[in-house]
Design a protein around this motif. Structure first.
Motif, PDB file in Angstrom:
ATOM      1  N   GLN A 135       0.806  -1.217   0.000  1.00  0.00           N
ATOM      2  CA  GLN A 135       0.000   0.000   0.000  1.00  0.00           C
ATOM      3  C   GLN A 135       0.842   1.272   0.000  1.00  0.00           C
ATOM      4  N   MET A 136       2.080   1.169   0.441  1.00  0.00           N
ATOM      5  CA  MET A 136       2.879   2.342   0.767  1.00  0.00           C
ATOM      6  C   MET A 136       3.065   3.303  -0.407  1.00  0.00           C
ATOM      7  N   ALA A 137       3.495   2.808  -1.566  1.00  0.00           N
ATOM      8  CA  ALA A 137       3.808   3.704  -2.680  1.00  0.00           C
ATOM      9  C   ALA A 137       2.599   4.516  -3.110  1.00  0.00           C
ATOM     10  N   SER A 138       1.429   3.878  -3.163  1.00  0.00           N
ATOM     11  CA  SER A 138       0.222   4.609  -3.566  1.00  0.00           C
ATOM     12  C   SER A 138      -0.136   5.671  -2.540  1.00  0.00           C
ATOM     13  N   ARG A 139       0.025   5.358  -1.258  1.00  0.00           N
ATOM     14  CA  ARG A 139      -0.263   6.345  -0.215  1.00  0.00           C
ATOM     15  C   ARG A 139       0.709   7.513  -0.291  1.00  0.00           C
ATOM     16  N   VAL A 140       1.970   7.227  -0.568  1.00  0.00           N
ATOM     17  CA  VAL A 140       2.959   8.292  -0.713  1.00  0.00           C
ATOM     18  C   VAL A 140       2.609   9.173  -1.903  1.00  0.00           C
ATOM     19  N   MET A 141       2.298   8.561  -3.053  1.00  0.00           N
ATOM     20  CA  MET A 141       1.962   9.335  -4.245  1.00  0.00           C
ATOM     21  C   MET A 141       0.721  10.186  -4.016  1.00  0.00           C
ATOM     22  N   ASP A 142      -0.290   9.629  -3.366  1.00  0.00           N
ATOM     23  CA  ASP A 142      -1.510  10.400  -3.089  1.00  0.00           C
ATOM     24  C   ASP A 142      -1.204  11.622  -2.224  1.00  0.00           C
ATOM     25  N   THR A 143      -0.339  11.444  -1.224  1.00  0.00           N
ATOM     26  CA  THR A 143       0.023  12.553  -0.337  1.00  0.00           C
ATOM     27  C   THR A 143       0.827  13.608  -1.079  1.00  0.00           C
ATOM     28  N   LEU A 144       1.761  13.170  -1.922  1.00  0.00           N
ATOM     29  CA  LEU A 144       2.563  14.115  -2.699  1.00  0.00           C
ATOM     30  C   LEU A 144       1.681  14.943  -3.629  1.00  0.00           C
ATOM     31  N   LYS A 145       0.727  14.302  -4.273  1.00  0.00           N
ATOM     32  CA  LYS A 145      -0.154  15.018  -5.194  1.00  0.00           C
ATOM     33  C   LYS A 145      -1.067  15.989  -4.459  1.00  0.00           C
ATOM     34  N   ALA A 146      -1.525  15.585  -3.279  1.00  0.00           N
ATOM     35  CA  ALA A 146      -2.490  16.405  -2.542  1.00  0.00           C
ATOM     36  C   ALA A 146      -1.846  17.612  -1.867  1.00  0.00           C
TER      37      ALA A 146
END
Length: 298
Positions: free
Chosen positions: A71-82
């Motif tokens: 799950q980690m990479a998607s959560r990181v990408m979502d946070t970076l985009k937001a």
């Protein structure tokens, strides 16, 4: 996956991924990859993100991403985009395009590399975001067979965590042929950006990415902030217009974090732009949206 594999039991999946020991106990990689409470067993299995202005003493905002590695990479990408990176909206014909300022495929590949090659006995992965660069560091030096320069050349894969790398490969996250940095190079070349610089320091590996300037990135994507010269907008106010076009519900706090200025500075700009009839805010303070007003040129 075919239907039979998709419906396999959790135990069968873990066996097929080689995540049981000969004694039938779960391996550490099983917990890291799929665990519900990974931090109880591996406190350092976290991903820290911090936005700094010019130095580490000037921290603006930070996040700590937790969870299992799948799950980690998607959560990181979502946070970076937001919260951390820009994705101005532009149109190609009728198609709406939201292009991240850093090539998304390449950035995700760098994150997966950090997760797969980290030494999980050491500190958390750290991503430091500055005004002009991004530094992604993970604990654990390169294998003795490779130097930072070798990563840009054709090379074999030397995974530190074979079970994690194998699961990432079977999930389609990474390749098993050492081609990750070739993909990264292709994406940065396509975007017209310099390749990340790879260094070994502090017992780990750092990838340093040069950020495009906000105005340069907006111009490169064809983002139109309008011809508002008659209003004598400052460069920062023009960027605010672009940020609002990208995300009409953006808050003043998020703007201040994106532009690396104080909330009071942003609030002064917003007030001046509203008074000039350039923008207006609709709805409540907490859940409203910004609207860019078209100037009457008749």
């Amino acid at each position: 996956m075919d239907e039979e594999e998709a419906n396999a039991s959790t135990e069968d999946v873990l066996h097929n991924l080689g995540l049981f020991t000969a004694n039938g106990e779960l391996k550490n990689a099983a917990i890291l990859l799929f665990g519900k409470h990974v931090g109880q067993f591996f406190p350092a299995a976290t991903f820290k993100i911090g936005h700094f202005h010019t130095s580490e003493s000037d921290l603006i905002v930070q996040d700590v991403i937790e969870g299992n590695l799948i799950q980690m990479a998607s959560r990181v990408m979502d946070t970076l985009k937001a919260k951390y990176l820009l994705s101005p909206i532009h149109y190609e014909g009728l198609q709406r395009i939201e292009q991240l300022e850093i090539p998304e495929i390449a950035l995700r590949e760098l994150i997966y590399n950090a997760l797969a090659h980290k030494d999980y006995t050491g500190p958390a992965i750290q991503m430091r975001i500055y005004d002009h660069s991004i530094e992604l560091w993970n604990y654990g030096l390169l294998p003795k067979e490779l130097t930072p320069a070798d990563l840009m050349k054709k090379h074999s894969s030397y995974p530190r965590n074979r079970n994690i790398a194998n699961a990432f490969y079977k999930a389609g996250f990474v390749e098993s042929w050492g081609r990750g940095f070739k993909k990264i190079s292709e994406e940065f070349t396509r975007a017209g950006m310099p390749m990340p610089v790879i260094e070994e320091n502090g017992g780990g590996v750092t990838a340093i990415i040069k950020r495009p300037s906000i105005s340069k990135f907006i111009n490169a994507t064809g983002q139109n902030v309008g011809d508002m010269s008659e209003t004598k907008l400052t460069d920062r106010q023009r960027i605010i217009i672009a940020v609002i076009k990208s995300n009409p519900s953006v808050s003043a706090k998020q703007m201040s974090e994106t532009l690396s200025v104080t909330s009071r500075t942003i609030e002064r700009d917003l007030a001046a732009m509203q008074k000039a009839g350039i923008i207006r805010h609709e709805g409540s303070d907490n859940a409203g949206i910004w609207v860019i007003l078209e100037k009457d040129k008749s």
